[in-house]
Design a protein around this motif. Structure first.
Motif, PDB file in Angstrom:
ATOM      1  N   TRP A  18      -1.937   7.288   6.172  1.00 46.77           N
ATOM      2  CA  TRP A  18      -2.858   6.525   7.001  1.00 46.77           C
ATOM      3  C   TRP A  18      -4.136   6.172   6.254  1.00 46.77           C
ATOM      4  N   LEU A  19      -4.589   7.042   5.371  1.00 52.62           N
ATOM      5  CA  LEU A  19      -5.764   6.721   4.558  1.00 52.62           C
ATOM      6  C   LEU A  19      -5.479   5.519   3.654  1.00 52.62           C
ATOM      7  N   ILE A  20      -4.287   5.486   3.047  1.00 48.62           N
ATOM      8  CA  ILE A  20      -3.916   4.359   2.186  1.00 48.62           C
ATOM      9  C   ILE A  20      -3.832   3.078   3.013  1.00 48.62           C
ATOM     10  N   ARG A  21      -3.249   3.165   4.207  1.00 43.59           N
ATOM     11  CA  ARG A  21      -3.146   1.988   5.073  1.00 43.59           C
ATOM     12  C   ARG A  21      -4.532   1.454   5.444  1.00 43.59           C
ATOM     13  N   ILE A  22      -5.411   2.353   5.867  1.00 39.04           N
ATOM     14  CA  ILE A  22      -6.737   1.935   6.341  1.00 39.04           C
ATOM     15  C   ILE A  22      -7.591   1.425   5.178  1.00 39.04           C
ATOM     16  N   LEU A  23      -7.686   2.224   4.116  1.00 40.57           N
ATOM     17  CA  LEU A  23      -8.508   1.814   2.973  1.00 40.57           C
ATOM     18  C   LEU A  23      -7.947   0.563   2.306  1.00 40.57           C
ATOM     19  N   PHE A  70      -3.326   0.550  -6.715  1.00 44.95           N
ATOM     20  CA  PHE A  70      -2.584   0.970  -5.516  1.00 44.95           C
ATOM     21  C   PHE A  70      -2.031  -0.248  -4.789  1.00 44.95           C
ATOM     22  N   HIS A  71      -2.844  -1.306  -4.683  1.00 42.84           N
ATOM     23  CA  HIS A  71      -2.373  -2.543  -4.052  1.00 42.84           C
ATOM     24  C   HIS A  71      -1.213  -3.141  -4.837  1.00 42.84           C
ATOM     25  N   VAL A  72      -1.401  -3.306  -6.135  1.00 40.45           N
ATOM     26  CA  VAL A  72      -0.399  -3.981  -6.969  1.00 40.45           C
ATOM     27  C   VAL A  72       0.898  -3.179  -7.031  1.00 40.45           C
ATOM     28  N   PHE A  73       0.794  -1.864  -7.199  1.00 42.76           N
ATOM     29  CA  PHE A  73       2.002  -1.036  -7.293  1.00 42.76           C
ATOM     30  C   PHE A  73       2.821  -1.132  -6.006  1.00 42.76           C
ATOM     31  N   ASN A  74       2.150  -0.985  -4.859  1.00 42.15           N
ATOM     32  CA  ASN A  74       2.873  -0.999  -3.590  1.00 42.15           C
ATOM     33  C   ASN A  74       3.401  -2.384  -3.256  1.00 42.15           C
ATOM     34  N   ALA A  75       2.640  -3.426  -3.594  1.00 50.20           N
ATOM     35  CA  ALA A  75       3.135  -4.787  -3.363  1.00 50.20           C
ATOM     36  C   ALA A  75       4.355  -5.062  -4.236  1.00 50.20           C
ATOM     37  N   SER A  76       4.302  -4.610  -5.489  1.00 51.68           N
ATOM     38  CA  SER A  76       5.432  -4.818  -6.407  1.00 51.68           C
ATOM     39  C   SER A  76       6.676  -4.094  -5.911  1.00 51.68           C
ATOM     40  N   LEU A  77       6.496  -2.861  -5.429  1.00 50.10           N
ATOM     41  CA  LEU A  77       7.630  -2.096  -4.917  1.00 50.10           C
ATOM     42  C   LEU A  77       8.190  -2.694  -3.631  1.00 50.10           C
ATOM     43  N   ASN A  86      -0.381 -10.722   1.916  1.00 54.05           N
ATOM     44  CA  ASN A  86       0.116 -10.062   3.132  1.00 54.05           C
ATOM     45  C   ASN A  86       0.138  -8.540   2.939  1.00 54.05           C
ATOM     46  N   VAL A  87      -0.746  -7.832   3.611  1.00 51.23           N
ATOM     47  CA  VAL A  87      -0.900  -6.381   3.411  1.00 51.23           C
ATOM     48  C   VAL A  87       0.212  -5.555   4.053  1.00 51.23           C
ATOM     49  N   GLY A  88       1.270  -6.184   4.503  1.00 46.93           N
ATOM     50  CA  GLY A  88       2.368  -5.433   5.106  1.00 46.93           C
ATOM     51  C   GLY A  88       2.961  -4.383   4.182  1.00 46.93           C
ATOM     52  N   TYR A  89       2.800  -4.564   2.870  1.00 44.99           N
ATOM     53  CA  TYR A  89       3.329  -3.584   1.912  1.00 44.99           C
ATOM     54  C   TYR A  89       2.647  -2.224   2.044  1.00 44.99           C
ATOM     55  N   LEU A  90       1.508  -2.184   2.732  1.00 46.01           N
ATOM     56  CA  LEU A  90       0.791  -0.916   2.897  1.00 46.01           C
ATOM     57  C   LEU A  90       1.374  -0.047   4.006  1.00 46.01           C
ATOM     58  N   TRP A  91       2.274  -0.622   4.797  1.00 49.24           N
ATOM     59  CA  TRP A  91       2.790   0.150   5.931  1.00 49.24           C
ATOM     60  C   TRP A  91       3.639   1.334   5.477  1.00 49.24           C
ATOM     61  N   ASN A  92       4.349   1.164   4.380  1.00 49.16           N
ATOM     62  CA  ASN A  92       5.173   2.260   3.860  1.00 49.16           C
ATOM     63  C   ASN A  92       4.837   2.472   2.378  1.00 49.16           C
ATOM     64  N   PRO A  93       3.633   2.960   2.084  1.00 50.67           N
ATOM     65  CA  PRO A  93       3.184   3.045   0.686  1.00 50.67           C
ATOM     66  C   PRO A  93       3.858   4.173  -0.086  1.00 50.67           C
ATOM     67  N   LYS A  94       3.864   4.038  -1.382  1.00 53.67           N
ATOM     68  CA  LYS A  94       4.332   5.121  -2.255  1.00 53.67           C
ATOM     69  C   LYS A  94       3.276   6.226  -2.210  1.00 53.67           C
ATOM     70  N   LEU A  95       3.681   7.413  -1.816  1.00 55.17           N
ATOM     71  CA  LEU A  95       2.725   8.495  -1.577  1.00 55.17           C
ATOM     72  C   LEU A  95       2.539   9.428  -2.765  1.00 55.17           C
ATOM     73  N   ASN A  96       3.340   9.248  -3.811  1.00 55.08           N
ATOM     74  CA  ASN A  96       3.216  10.142  -4.967  1.00 55.08           C
ATOM     75  C   ASN A  96       2.582   9.417  -6.164  1.00 55.08           C
ATOM     76  N   ILE A  97       1.514   8.648  -5.873  1.00 49.89           N
ATOM     77  CA  ILE A  97       0.696   8.042  -6.916  1.00 49.89           C
ATOM     78  C   ILE A  97      -0.595   8.839  -7.020  1.00 49.89           C
ATOM     79  N   TYR A  98      -0.936   9.234  -8.233  1.00 47.31           N
ATOM     80  CA  TYR A  98      -2.146  10.016  -8.468  1.00 47.31           C
ATOM     81  C   TYR A  98      -2.991   9.330  -9.535  1.00 47.31           C
ATOM     82  N   TYR A  99      -4.251   9.708  -9.614  1.00 48.95           N
ATOM     83  CA  TYR A  99      -5.111   9.175 -10.668  1.00 48.95           C
ATOM     84  C   TYR A  99      -6.057  10.268 -11.151  1.00 48.95           C
ATOM     85  N   VAL A 100      -6.348  10.243 -12.441  1.00 46.03           N
ATOM     86  CA  VAL A 100      -7.224  11.241 -13.054  1.00 46.03           C
ATOM     87  C   VAL A 100      -8.664  10.771 -12.916  1.00 46.03           C
ATOM     88  N   ALA A 101      -9.547  11.667 -12.431  1.00 43.52           N
ATOM     89  CA  ALA A 101     -10.950  11.312 -12.227  1.00 43.52           C
ATOM     90  C   ALA A 101     -11.828  12.525 -12.510  1.00 43.52           C
TER      91      ALA A 101
END
Length: 274
Positions: A18-23, A70-77, A86-101
């Motif tokens: 839900w955080l990925i969908r909202i953000l 995150f946008h590009v990866f999920n749209a591509s998938l 069309n942000v519909g790709y965010l409805w079922n996002p890939k949840l195992n994407i991480y980033y080093v910070a």
């Protein structure tokens, strides 16, 4: 997916989704509206395995770079070709994407803490802390966390560790590649520094040409390539090797200027580049 199922870092996947969908919905216009992100390489994203993939990229803002990925990866998938329309790709996002910070960055306020829940692997920088240069040992627990994330999915890292261009590649990235042997996918971004403030939270200027080029995985001999050789491959792949600072021929500059004009016209008229 169980309502309270967690990833290896203890984050509840239902909340993360839900955080990925909202953000994602809130930030979409930053890359398709205020500005038009030009993408190249969606087919490479779709060809990758579900785990043990390391994305390496140059760095221009603290957060906008990762959000765009995150946008590009999920749209591509979701079978979009070089587009985040069309942000519909965010409805079922890939949840195992991480980033080093940097850990101190992800603790600086409520929004960074929320973004950290989305997928941050927060580590202590060995060369910088609280705005000052430091020199401390790499924490093995930080390396292990990156390994855990690779085992679970995809990891995004910025091997220069700074948004300043043409800074040296940190050897830690090469050590991680040697140790965990991931598929290494280079990404080159541009336009983010001009579009956003340094943190990547505020739109600084509109109608800026943004680009994201996803390149084919690097060819790496995990056993025989030295750390120095891997570092050099990374420098060339993300176009941060000192040779890229050389003077560009006039005809190449003119060709690039014409392409930029075409991109701007396409963006102004809301048309795809091709």
């Amino acid at each position: 997916m169980g309502l309270f199922k967690r990833n290896p870092f203890g984050h509840i996947l239902f909340i993360k989704k839900w955080l990925i969908r909202i953000l994602g919905t809130l930030t979409h216009r930053r890359f398709r509206g205020f500005n038009e992100l030009q993408i190249d390489g969606s087919e490479i994203i779709r060809s990758l395995p579900d785990t043990n993939v390391l994305f390496i990229s140059n760095h221009q803002t603290y957060f906008a770079d990762v959000v765009a990925m995150f946008h590009v990866f999920n749209a591509s998938l979701s079978n979009r070709d070089d587009s985040i329309k069309n942000v519909g790709y965010l409805w079922n996002p890939k949840l195992n994407i991480y980033y080093v910070a940097a850990k101190e960055t992800m603790k600086a306020g409520l929004l960074p803490k929320i973004l950290a829940y989305v997928g941050s692997i927060s580590i202590e920088r060995t060369w910088r802390a609280e705005g000052k240069d430091v020199n401390r040992q790499v924490k093995m627990s930080d390396i292990s966390m990156i390994g855990k994330a690779l085992d679970d999915g995809w990891v995004i890292t910025f091997p220069q560790g700074t948004t300043t261009p043409f800074k040296p590649i940190r050897k830690g990235t090469a050590h991680i590649i040697k140790k965990y042997k991931p598929i290494v996918v280079p990404i080159v971004i541009d336009g983010f520094r001009r579009s956003f403030d340094k943190k990547g939270l505020r739109v600084k200027k509109k109608n800026i040409l943004q680009s994201m080029e996803i390149k084919a995985p690097l060819e790496i001999d995990y056993e025989n390539d030295s750390i120095a050789q891997i570092v050099e491959k990374i420098e060339y792949a993300i176009e941060q090797h000192p040779s890229f600072l050389k003077v560009i021929p006039q005809d190449e500059l003119m060709a690039q200027e014409e392409l930029n004009k075409l991109r701007k016209w396409k963006a102004d008229n809301k048309k795809p580049l091709v």
